[in-house]
Design an enzyme around this catalytic site. Structure first.
Site, PDB file in Angstrom:
ATOM      1  N   HIS A  77      -1.748  17.584  -5.898  1.00 29.82           N
ATOM      2  CA  HIS A  77      -2.176  17.184  -4.584  1.00 29.82           C
ATOM      3  C   HIS A  77      -2.156  18.199  -3.718  1.00 29.82           C
ATOM      4  CE1 HIS A  77      -3.342  13.157  -5.828  1.00 29.82           C
ATOM      5  NE2 HIS A  77      -2.271  12.987  -6.360  1.00 29.82           N
ATOM      6  N   PHE A 267       5.831   0.442  -8.801  1.00 32.81           N
ATOM      7  CA  PHE A 267       6.247   0.349  -7.357  1.00 32.81           C
ATOM      8  C   PHE A 267       5.432  -0.712  -6.431  1.00 32.81           C
ATOM      9  CE2 PHE A 267       7.978   4.061  -9.089  1.00 32.81           C
ATOM     10  CZ  PHE A 267       7.070   4.783  -9.479  1.00 32.81           C
ATOM     11  N   ASP A 269       4.006  -2.014  -3.907  1.00 35.07           N
ATOM     12  CA  ASP A 269       3.486  -1.746  -2.695  1.00 35.07           C
ATOM     13  C   ASP A 269       2.327  -2.760  -2.193  1.00 35.07           C
ATOM     14  OD1 ASP A 269       0.548   0.454  -3.132  1.00 35.07           O
ATOM     15  OD2 ASP A 269       1.707  -0.828  -4.546  1.00 35.07           O
ATOM     16  N   ASP A 338       1.005   3.519 -12.783  1.00 36.89           N
ATOM     17  CA  ASP A 338       0.977   3.172 -11.485  1.00 36.89           C
ATOM     18  C   ASP A 338       0.341   4.288 -10.656  1.00 36.89           C
ATOM     19  OD1 ASP A 338       2.233   3.915  -8.494  1.00 36.89           O
ATOM     20  OD2 ASP A 338       2.828   1.569  -9.101  1.00 36.89           O
ATOM     21  N   ASP A 343      -4.009   6.038  -7.258  1.00 35.91           N
ATOM     22  CA  ASP A 343      -5.153   6.733  -7.055  1.00 35.91           C
ATOM     23  C   ASP A 343      -6.742   6.190  -7.143  1.00 35.91           C
ATOM     24  OD1 ASP A 343      -3.431   9.853  -8.140  1.00 35.91           O
ATOM     25  OD2 ASP A 343      -3.273   8.888  -6.158  1.00 35.91           O
TER      26      ASP A 343
HETATM   27  N1  LIG Z   1       2.661   1.984  -6.141  1.00 41.49           N
HETATM   28  C1  LIG Z   1       2.223   2.992  -5.614  1.00 41.49           C
HETATM   29  N2  LIG Z   1       2.385   3.010  -3.943  1.00 41.49           N
HETATM   30  C2  LIG Z   1       2.099   3.859  -3.626  1.00 41.49           C
HETATM   31  C3  LIG Z   1       1.842   5.335  -4.123  1.00 41.49           C
HETATM   32  C4  LIG Z   1       1.737   6.200  -3.104  1.00 41.49           C
HETATM   33  C5  LIG Z   1       1.151   7.747  -3.322  1.00 41.49           C
HETATM   34  N3  LIG Z   1       1.846   8.489  -4.645  1.00 41.49           N
HETATM   35  C6  LIG Z   1       1.259   9.596  -4.888  1.00 41.49           C
HETATM   36  C7  LIG Z   1       1.897  10.434  -5.709  1.00 41.49           C
HETATM   37  C8  LIG Z   1       1.558  10.292  -7.085  1.00 41.49           C
HETATM   38  C9  LIG Z   1       0.253   9.472  -7.027  1.00 41.49           C
HETATM   39  O1  LIG Z   1      -0.583  10.105  -7.781  1.00 41.49           O
HETATM   40  C10 LIG Z   1      -0.092   9.401  -5.555  1.00 41.49           C
HETATM   41  O2  LIG Z   1      -0.908  10.264  -5.379  1.00 41.49           O
HETATM   42  C11 LIG Z   1       1.864   5.674  -1.995  1.00 41.49           C
HETATM   43  N4  LIG Z   1       2.172   4.316  -2.329  1.00 41.49           N
HETATM   44  C12 LIG Z   1       2.302   3.392  -1.394  1.00 41.49           C
HETATM   45  O3  LIG Z   1       1.160   2.571  -1.203  1.00 41.49           O
HETATM   46  C13 LIG Z   1       1.204   2.406   0.374  1.00 41.49           C
HETATM   47  C14 LIG Z   1       0.067   3.277   1.148  1.00 41.49           C
HETATM   48  O4  LIG Z   1      -1.028   3.001   0.756  1.00 41.49           O
HETATM   49  P1  LIG Z   1      -2.210   3.628   1.920  1.00 41.49           P
HETATM   50  O5  LIG Z   1      -1.914   3.172   3.263  1.00 41.49           O
HETATM   51  O6  LIG Z   1      -3.675   2.941   1.214  1.00 41.49           O
HETATM   52  O7  LIG Z   1      -2.044   5.130   1.579  1.00 41.49           O
HETATM   53  C15 LIG Z   1       2.379   2.416   0.822  1.00 41.49           C
HETATM   54  O8  LIG Z   1       3.134   1.263   0.585  1.00 41.49           O
HETATM   55  C16 LIG Z   1       3.059   3.621   0.026  1.00 41.49           C
HETATM   56  O9  LIG Z   1       4.370   3.582  -0.030  1.00 41.49           O
HETATM   57  C17 LIG Z   1       2.081   5.365  -5.374  1.00 41.49           C
HETATM   58  O10 LIG Z   1       1.523   6.240  -6.035  1.00 41.49           O
HETATM   59  N5  LIG Z   1       2.094   4.111  -6.251  1.00 41.49           N
END
Ligand SMILES: Nc1nc2c(c(CN[C@H]3C=C[C@H](O)[C@@H]3O)cn2[C@@H]2O[C@H](COP(=O)(O)O)[C@@H](O)[C@H]2O)c(=O)[nH]1
Length: 366
Positions: A77, A267, A269, A338, A343
């Site tokens: 990224h 996670f 979220d 996840d 993504d």
């Molecule tokens: N379950 C889960 N939640 C994740 C991520 C990520 C980013 N991870 C990066 C690392 C490796 C991956 O390939 C991603 O590129 C952010 N979040 C959560 O989402 C919300 C943000 O949403 P929006 O406002 O739309 O960007 C916020 O609660 C944030 O904490 C994830 O991976 N999994």
């Protein structure tokens, strides 16, 4: 050996036998999956659809294979740090201290956004972009000494770090400052001001690191009481994603090497529940469905929100088990599933094809 001396060899054999039988292991557990299953077993507003989970497992597996999805994607990224060193550990720790609540009710053009490297970043990426920009500008945003300096690190400093290219300010700036202050104090008191020392205190156990974060940092202690249960349900989303980001960034080597990394769950979220619902894996009761589609506030720690989070964790666990059942040879865990799901929903959002909004909960937990 005299009669009253214990036969240490016999005791060691007995211990091995008991550990095998009673699964008494020295290895720590986070308790997240157990809590998620409890929430799922008692949920009435969120249900899992097994047929859709099976179909999702097959679809996710084949797409991950096609894209050769692995931990290596993390560093690919554009905004994620590339070096594998203490500075990157500090960056990831800071990032996952603040990795929450980016959503906005404003139209896309007016929502909080960060301009960096000639691009406009929103959501999670706005956090990463703002941190990179701050470092470029000589603001030591990843330094825990800075976080404790009440002269230098003020709410106005954060306003500068997170200055938006729209009229909307980043949400929850005061809460973010409080997280930095607390973390700076704890790192000073317990870990020689070093996120690396914190990671090393877990001795290579992912579960131990999650538990250390929950024990020592109130701002990582994402656990909530649910009715009918004595002990709180542990979700620990930012503690878990910190371990996962470390593991992915370091590709399972060095400070990213965790012998029990597969104990980390999805996670909980506000994005992955949205994609799980879109795929039909989780379904909402009519009142909850109406509330989510109307973008109503879903209170943090409330019954609905805990069902959304707990059932999503359990759903990804069942998808993981289904993939492992069909492809035992594949090295896949809840983290990669996840990351892939997050993504994917971001691609759907970018294409303007969301079929249901993500749920609206304002909290420091995600
Ligand atoms: N379950 C889960 N939640 C994740 C991520 C990520 C980013 N991870 C990066 C690392 C490796 C991956 O390939 C991603 O590129 C952010 N979040 C959560 O989402 C919300 C943000 O949403 P929006 O406002 O739309 O960007 C916020 O609660 C944030 O904490 C994830 O991976 N999994």
């Amino acid at each position: 050996m005299s009669d009253d001396e214990p036969d240490l060899e016999l005791l060691a054999l007995l211990r091995q036998h008991l550990q095998g039988k009673l699964n008494i292991s020295d290895e720590p557990e986070t308790g997240v999956l157990e809590g998620a299953e409890y929430v799922y077993d008692n949920a009435i507003d969120v249900a899992l659809d097994m047929r859709s989970c099976k179909n999702a497992a097959a679809a996710i597996y084949s797409q991950m294979q096609q894209k050769q999805y692995s931990a290596a994607q993390w560093s690919a990224h554009e905004l994620h740090p590339k070096t594998k060193d203490d500075a990157t550990i500090a960056f990831i720790f800071t990032m996952d201290l603040l990795n929450f609540s980016f959503w906005s009710e404003k139209p896309e053009a007016d929502r909080f956004a960060i301009s960096y490297r000639d691009k406009r970043w929103t959501g999670y990426w706005s956090l990463v972009a703002a941190m990179q920009r701050a470092l470029d500008e000589g603001i030591p945003i990843t330094d825990s000494h800075f976080w404790q300096d009440e002269e230098e690190c003020t709410i106005d400093t954060l306003r500068q770090v997170f200055r938006s290219c729209s009229d909307e300010e980043m949400p929850m700036l005061a809460e973010r400052l409080a997280c930095l202050r607390e973390a700076g104090t704890v790192l000073y008191e317990k870990y020689e001001c070093s996120p690396t020392k914190l990671v090393e205190a877990a001795n290579g156990s992912a579960a131990a690191l999650v538990n250390l974060l929950a024990k020592d940092f109130a701002c990582f202690r994402d656990e909530h009481r649910v009715e009918g249960r004595r002990k709180p349900v542990r979700i620990l989303k930012r503690a878990q994603i910190f371990v996962a980001d470390l593991w992915a960034c370091f590709e399972g080597e060095g400070h990213g090497a965790f012998r029990d990394i597969d104990k980390i769950t999805m996670f909980a979220d506000y994005r992955v529940p949205q994609i799980l619902n879109t795929m039909g894996c989780i379904a909402y009761s009519p009142p909850l469905d109406v509330a989510v589609r109307a973008k109503k506030d879903i209170p943090s720690g409330g019954n609905w929100e805990m069902q959304l989070r707990g059932c999503s964790i359990w759903c990804v666990e069942l998808i993981r088990r289904e993939i492992k059942r069909n492809h035992p040879e594949v090295d896949i865990n809840a983290i990669l599933i996840d990351f892939f799901l997050y993504d994917t929903i971001k691609e759907i959002e970018a294409a303007g094809q969301e079929s249901i909004p993500h749920h609206r909960t304002r909290s420091i937990w995600y």
